[in-house]
Design a protein around this motif. Structure first.
Motif, PDB file in Angstrom:
ATOM      1  N   ASN A  79       0.829  -1.221   0.000  1.00  0.00           N
ATOM      2  CA  ASN A  79       0.000   0.000   0.000  1.00  0.00           C
ATOM      3  C   ASN A  79       0.856   1.261   0.000  1.00  0.00           C
ATOM      4  OD1 ASN A  79      -2.259  -1.612   0.051  1.00  0.00           O
ATOM      5  ND2 ASN A  79      -2.813  -1.172   2.166  1.00  0.00           N
ATOM      6  N   THR A  80       1.880   1.258  -0.837  1.00  0.00           N
ATOM      7  CA  THR A  80       2.834   2.369  -0.834  1.00  0.00           C
ATOM      8  C   THR A  80       3.124   2.863  -2.248  1.00  0.00           C
ATOM      9  OG1 THR A  80       3.852   1.532   1.192  1.00  0.00           O
ATOM     10  CG2 THR A  80       5.109   3.147  -0.069  1.00  0.00           C
ATOM     11  N   LEU A  81       3.157   4.169  -2.377  1.00  0.00           N
ATOM     12  CA  LEU A  81       3.501   4.871  -3.607  1.00  0.00           C
ATOM     13  C   LEU A  81       4.892   5.444  -3.461  1.00  0.00           C
ATOM     14  CD1 LEU A  81       2.381   6.238  -6.329  1.00  0.00           C
ATOM     15  CD2 LEU A  81       1.825   8.187  -4.837  1.00  0.00           C
ATOM     16  N   TYR A  82       5.640   5.485  -4.564  1.00  0.00           N
ATOM     17  CA  TYR A  82       7.003   6.002  -4.521  1.00  0.00           C
ATOM     18  C   TYR A  82       7.229   7.044  -5.616  1.00  0.00           C
ATOM     19  CZ  TYR A  82       7.704   1.686  -1.871  1.00  0.00           C
ATOM     20  OH  TYR A  82       7.603   0.671  -0.946  1.00  0.00           O
ATOM     21  N   LEU A  83       8.223   7.906  -5.374  1.00  0.00           N
ATOM     22  CA  LEU A  83       8.728   8.802  -6.399  1.00  0.00           C
ATOM     23  C   LEU A  83      10.242   8.804  -6.291  1.00  0.00           C
ATOM     24  CD1 LEU A  83       7.882  10.779  -8.686  1.00  0.00           C
ATOM     25  CD2 LEU A  83       8.241  12.632  -7.033  1.00  0.00           C
ATOM     26  N   GLU A  84      10.895   8.231  -7.291  1.00  0.00           N
ATOM     27  CA  GLU A  84      12.351   8.225  -7.352  1.00  0.00           C
ATOM     28  C   GLU A  84      12.781   9.468  -8.130  1.00  0.00           C
ATOM     29  OE1 GLU A  84      14.126   5.473  -6.024  1.00  0.00           O
ATOM     30  OE2 GLU A  84      15.872   6.787  -6.175  1.00  0.00           O
ATOM     31  N   MET A  85      13.509  10.340  -7.438  1.00  0.00           N
ATOM     32  CA  MET A  85      13.952  11.596  -8.038  1.00  0.00           C
ATOM     33  C   MET A  85      15.448  11.501  -8.295  1.00  0.00           C
ATOM     34  SD  MET A  85      11.989  13.972  -5.226  1.00  0.00           S
ATOM     35  CE  MET A  85      12.472  15.518  -5.955  1.00  0.00           C
ATOM     36  N   THR A  86      15.874  11.701  -9.537  1.00  0.00           N
ATOM     37  CA  THR A  86      17.295  11.716  -9.873  1.00  0.00           C
ATOM     38  C   THR A  86      17.636  13.016 -10.601  1.00  0.00           C
ATOM     39  OG1 THR A  86      16.976  10.613 -11.999  1.00  0.00           O
ATOM     40  CG2 THR A  86      17.331   9.208 -10.072  1.00  0.00           C
ATOM     41  N   SER A  87      18.926  13.294 -10.693  1.00  0.00           N
ATOM     42  CA  SER A  87      19.411  14.517 -11.361  1.00  0.00           C
ATOM     43  C   SER A  87      18.609  15.736 -10.898  1.00  0.00           C
ATOM     44  CB  SER A  87      19.304  14.369 -12.889  1.00  0.00           C
ATOM     45  OG  SER A  87      20.024  13.252 -13.345  1.00  0.00           O
ATOM     46  N   VAL A  88      18.459  15.861  -9.584  1.00  0.00           N
ATOM     47  CA  VAL A  88      17.606  16.927  -9.064  1.00  0.00           C
ATOM     48  C   VAL A  88      18.260  18.296  -9.270  1.00  0.00           C
ATOM     49  CG1 VAL A  88      16.389  15.449  -7.444  1.00  0.00           C
ATOM     50  CG2 VAL A  88      18.471  16.637  -6.709  1.00  0.00           C
ATOM     51  N   ARG A  89      17.386  19.280  -9.378  1.00  0.00           N
ATOM     52  CA  ARG A  89      17.807  20.668  -9.651  1.00  0.00           C
ATOM     53  C   ARG A  89      17.220  21.574  -8.574  1.00  0.00           C
ATOM     54  NH1 ARG A  89      15.119  20.199 -15.641  1.00  0.00           N
ATOM     55  NH2 ARG A  89      16.605  18.701 -16.557  1.00  0.00           N
TER      56      ARG A  89
END
Lengths: 117, 106
Positions: free
Chosen positions: A77-87
């Motif tokens: 029951n989990t949602l994810y957001l993988e953030m790469t090359s962040v600005r």
């Protein structure tokens, strides 16, 4: 009670990565699409990404396409957001939101991501 | 699809009738929602499908419109209604929000 609880925010270096999570409870998670929405300080909300309940379909804003990846684990029951090359412009309060037909009816409290060296 | 809102801000008194408009850059049928946001709190859904009141939202809030032009009306402004209001289109991805209308106390 339907609840969404985000976590994983914090400080990220420019060019670095961060993984956000959203724990859902109180509803049948795998039957609803979910979205991430962000809000930079003093600005309005900006839709970031969405995923269908069965994970088959994903959608991204042009501003994050190719850098962010949305996913979900329906067994957890989990949602994810993988953030790469962040600005620096990714600095914002990140909310997860539950879709109900064509609207976001439940939002979490948000998790803050700050991109700075 | 771009959304514009007018006015960007307004000052009103308790009991006033308030109208906020939202215009889409192309037709979105009735796929429009309105949210209320107070500082430090997530947006709260008020209206969806352009005119359907979300459960628990007071009846002084109403929405109308279809295609490209939409309106949110507060029939009699209450102290707890001072906030920022956003429209959002959900006709097609990427879902977009309007820039917001801030309602403050006159």
């Amino acid at each position: 009670e339907v609840q969404l609880l985000e976590s994983g925010g914090g400080l990220a270096q420019p060019g670095g990565s961060r993984r956000l999570s959203c724990a859902a409870s109180g509803f049948t998670f795998n039957t609803y699409a979910m979205s991430w929405v962000r809000q930079a300080p003093g600005r309005g909300p900006e839709w970031v990404s969405a995923i269908s309940g069965n994970t088959e379909d994903t959608y991204y804003a042009d501003s994050v396409k190719g850098r962010f990846t949305i996913s979900r684990d329906n067994s957890k029951n989990t949602l994810y957001l993988e953030m790469t090359s962040v600005r620096a412009e990714d600095t914002a309060l990140y909310y997860c939101a539950k879709h109900y037909y064509d609207v976001f009816d439940v939002w979490g409290q948000g998790t803050m991501v700050t991109v700075s060296s | 699809i771009q959304l514009t809102q007018s006015p960007s801000s307004l000052s009103a008194s308790v009991g006033d009738r308030v109208t906020i408009t939202c215009r889409a850059s192309q037709g979105i049928r009735s796929y429009l929602a309105w949210y209320q946001q107070k500082p430090g709190i997530a947006p709260k859904l008020l209206i969806y499908a352009a005119s359907t009141l979300q459960s628990g939202v007071p009846s002084r809030f109403s929405g109308s419109g279809s295609g490209t032009d939409f309106t949110l009306t507060i029939s009699s402004l209450q102290p707890e209604d001072f906030a920022t209001y956003y429209c959002q289109q959900l006709e097609s991805y990427p879902f977009t929000f309007g820039p917001g209308t801030k309602v403050d106390i006159k």
